[in-house]
Motif scaffolding. Structure first.
Motif, mmCIF file in Angstrom:
data_model
loop_
_atom_site.group_PDB
_atom_site.id
_atom_site.type_symbol
_atom_site.label_atom_id
_atom_site.label_comp_id
_atom_site.label_asym_id
_atom_site.label_seq_id
_atom_site.Cartn_x
_atom_site.Cartn_y
_atom_site.Cartn_z
ATOM 1 N N SER A 1 2.533 1.893 -3.470
ATOM 2 C CA SER A 1 1.597 2.445 -4.460
ATOM 3 C C SER A 1 1.205 3.868 -4.118
ATOM 4 O O SER A 1 1.107 4.730 -4.994
ATOM 5 C CB SER A 1 0.345 1.592 -4.547
ATOM 6 O OG SER A 1 0.675 0.255 -4.724
ATOM 7 N N LEU A 2 0.976 4.114 -2.816
ATOM 8 C CA LEU A 2 0.520 5.438 -2.391
ATOM 9 C C LEU A 2 1.608 6.483 -2.629
ATOM 10 O O LEU A 2 1.347 7.552 -3.178
ATOM 11 C CB LEU A 2 0.131 5.387 -0.911
ATOM 12 C CG LEU A 2 -0.380 6.667 -0.287
ATOM 13 C CD1 LEU A 2 -1.622 7.141 -0.997
ATOM 14 C CD2 LEU A 2 -0.690 6.462 1.184
ATOM 15 N N LEU B 1 0.838 -1.198 0.000
ATOM 16 C CA LEU B 1 0.000 0.000 0.000
ATOM 17 C C LEU B 1 0.871 1.244 0.000
ATOM 18 O O LEU B 1 0.620 2.198 -0.742
ATOM 19 C CB LEU B 1 -0.895 0.013 1.234
ATOM 20 C CG LEU B 1 -2.272 -0.609 1.123
ATOM 21 C CD1 LEU B 1 -2.966 -0.565 2.468
ATOM 22 C CD2 LEU B 1 -3.118 0.130 0.110
ATOM 23 N N LEU C 1 1.858 7.353 -6.282
ATOM 24 C CA LEU C 1 0.778 8.226 -6.756
ATOM 25 C C LEU C 1 0.978 9.654 -6.274
ATOM 26 O O LEU C 1 0.829 10.605 -7.039
ATOM 27 C CB LEU C 1 -0.577 7.730 -6.270
ATOM 28 C CG LEU C 1 -1.671 8.696 -6.702
ATOM 29 C CD1 LEU C 1 -2.363 8.196 -7.929
ATOM 30 C CD2 LEU C 1 -2.636 9.027 -5.626
#
Lengths: 290, 303
Positions: free
Chosen positions: A269-270, A266, A273
């Motif tokens: 990916s976070l 997580l 982004l």
């Protein structure tokens, strides 16, 4: 807490699906749904984020204000969390109906953020014993589609990343008092260090397996779940068991291991982004929450 | 890496030009004038002012204007279910009451299912005794899903249901998807056995029930579907059920009318992907586009 009502046979279908590692929407036990995230959508906050996880939707706004430091921590600021459940998300949230859910999310967030390794709270101090920054994090639940705790923590991290604290300057005033001057330029801000902020991962026990990112139907079949805060490096900063059922010790270690793995993914990916979004030019139109 | 978590910026909502509009219908918003002609009759979704001079007809909902001779109606695009006698509905038992069940059917009021309008297990036709009344919860309890037919529509819009046919009754293992009732195309038949081994009930109230056909075959043994089957569903059946479920969700998100052909085309278009990939927006759009082009080809072939 708002719960979907399911019949016995539907529950059997879901439980057997989890057993076969093939859930109702085709995901396997450790698959997350796709997340849509956007930051900086509320102009009257210091930082904001909106997240959509499946059909769950949350809006997070961060406001900073000057406060007085707590007597036991004289040169530190602190974070305060508020969670609000909109009755639009579910009719049971009307009145005080959402209190249990919001208290749960709120206490879990407070627990994992009350830690000096997670966030540099001393950076929030202004003048020892006199002034410090208090960061108010407001979470608003707009739509319920399961796994609200994880979604809230991801959105909180994104909103904190987006938060800019005004660069104040201190000048000596009369009688030894210190004067605080706010900058004229609203863009003159310093960003918080969110590199070590945790995300929460909920592992729900269904049958004798555990799943991540349960939908509300799946939450209905789950007797006990484990919520854990995981940092970017995979450190655990708080574990809590939710629900009335029991977990056997062996499965708890298994769940913690997979929670760490999911938590790290997580974060990767976070962070990716948030970097992409920070690099985007200003004129790209935001989708917003309307 | 297939297991990594996808976090991305929100996709711009696609404006879909697929709202089924024929040339003689148009969209209207609440409060706008439909006609200034006083000759027309006021139907559902319209209102007039009490004012004597004002003969205009206004829309009270957002939707498509429909005209039958002198009667003007507005059919809402997004609505609760308005029942009609003979409709097939899927509902969830909400409450067990004296001699009847309260059923949630996505309409404005809860529907009722009377004890006298169900087939008791064993298919016996007899008067319902007090003992039956006491064991009502053994047949259907809170949370159970049933399929039923609308028997009667009361003046306030409340529905009475009946399940007095072997086609209807308690639903077994499978999954239920909720879509807008206006997306269900009205057809002669709403229960379809798809070639992929899946039975779908496209109920008029927007609840879609999906289960495997094999399970359905054993249901007609005479227990009336009241016995809960706890046997696991076979893996390939489960995959088909989940695939159909995701396809229906893809179609409903793009407001494509749902009926057996559209679901089947979407299913065929989806076969090249894994079931979980259908949750992704790009793939969903592609499947919808393929389905629409197949449907268009079919309709032009017929006409």
């Amino acid at each position: 807490m708002a719960k979907a009502i399911l019949g016995d046979s539907e529950k059997w279908f879901i439980v057997h699906g989890v057993q076969d590692d093939f859930r109702t929407d085709g995901r396997s036990c450790e698959n997350y749904r796709h997340i849509e995230l956007e930051t900086g959508i509320l102009s009257n906050t210091h930082g904001s984020a909106r997240i959509r996880l499946g059909s769950s939707e949350l809006l997070v706004g961060v406001k900073v204000e000057l406060g007085t430091p707590k007597p036991q921590r004289i040169n530190e600021g602190w974070l305060e969390f508020h969670v609000d459940c909109s009755p639009n998300a579910h009719p049971v949230f009307q009145g005080r109906g959402g209190k249990e859910l919001s208290d749960n999310i709120c206490s879990m967030l407070t627990r994992v953020y009350r830690n000096n390794t997670v966030m540099d709270l001393e950076a929030l101090g202004v003048i020892p014993q006199k002034h410090c920054w208090v960061v108010h994090v407001d979470v608003l639940i707009l739509e319920c589609g399961g796994n609200l705790i994880d979604a809230a923590s991801i959105a909180v991290k994104a909103a904190l990343y987006n938060t800019g604290i005004p660069n104040i300057s201190l000048t000596d005033g009369d009688e030894g008092e210190v004067e605080i001057n706010l900058p004229d330029d609203p863009e003159d801000v310093k960003h918080l260090k969110t590199i070590n902020c945790p995300v929460l991962v909920t592992l729900s026990k269904i049958g004798n397996r555990h799943i991540v990112d349960a939908t509300d139907e799946e939450e209905c079949c789950c007797s006990a779940s484990l919520v854990m805060g995981v940092t970017r490096r995979g450190h655990t900063v708080g574990v809590r068991k939710m629900g009335g059922g029991s977990l056997d010790p062996e499965s708890v270690t298994e769940m913690i291991d997979s929670g760490k793995k999911i938590g790290r993914q997580l974060h990767i990916s976070l962070d990716k982004l948030l970097k992409i979004e920070a690099g985007m030019s200003e004129d790209i139109k935001q989708t917003g929450y309307l | 890496m297939s297991n990594s978590i996808v976090i991305r910026l929100p996709s711009k909502k696609r404006l879909n030009a697929q709202v089924p509009l024929s040339s003689n219908s148009f969209l209207i918003t609440p409060g706008s004038v439909i006609t200034e002609d006083a000759d027309y009759m006021r139907g559902h979704g319209t209102y007039t002012n009490d004012d004597e001079e004002d003969h205009k007809l206004y829309a009270s909902v957002a939707g498509v204007v429909e005209r039958i001779n002198k009667l003007v109606c507005v059919r809402a695009l997004k609505t609760r279910y308005n029942g009609e006698v003979g409709d097939i509905v899927v509902g969830r038992i909400k409450e067990v009451q004296q001699k009847r069940w309260k059923v949630e059917t996505n309409s404005r009021l809860d529907s009722v299912l009377h004890l006298s309008s169900v087939n008791l297990p064993g298919g016996e036709l007899r008067r319902r005794s007090a003992a039956d009344e006491l064991t009502m919860r053994e047949y259907l309890k809170e949370g159970d899903l049933i399929s039923a037919e609308v028997q009667q529509v009361h003046t306030d819009g409340m529905l009475s249901l009946h399940t007095r046919s072997l086609k209807y009754g308690k639903l077994g293992q499978g999954c239920c998807v909720t879509v807008s009732p206006s997306l269900i195309k009205r057809r002669k038949n709403h229960v379809h056995n798809l070639s992929c081994g899946v039975t779908i009930i496209l109920a008029n109230n927007g609840y879609i029930w999906i289960n495997s056909t094999a399970v359905d075959g054993t249901k007609t043994t005479g227990d009336g579907g009241f016995v809960v089957d706890t046997e696991p569903v076979q893996m390939d059946d489960r995959e088909a059920i989940c695939r159909v479920r995701n396809c229906i969700l893809c179609l409903s998100r793009s407001s494509v009318m749902l009926y057996d052909t559209s679901v089947l085309y979407a299913y065929e278009a989806s076969l090249q992907y894994q079931v979980k990939e259908l949750l992704l927006d790009e793939i969903a759009t592609e499947i919808v586009d393929q389905t629409l082009s197949l449907l268009e080809r079919e309709s032009s072939g017929n006409g």
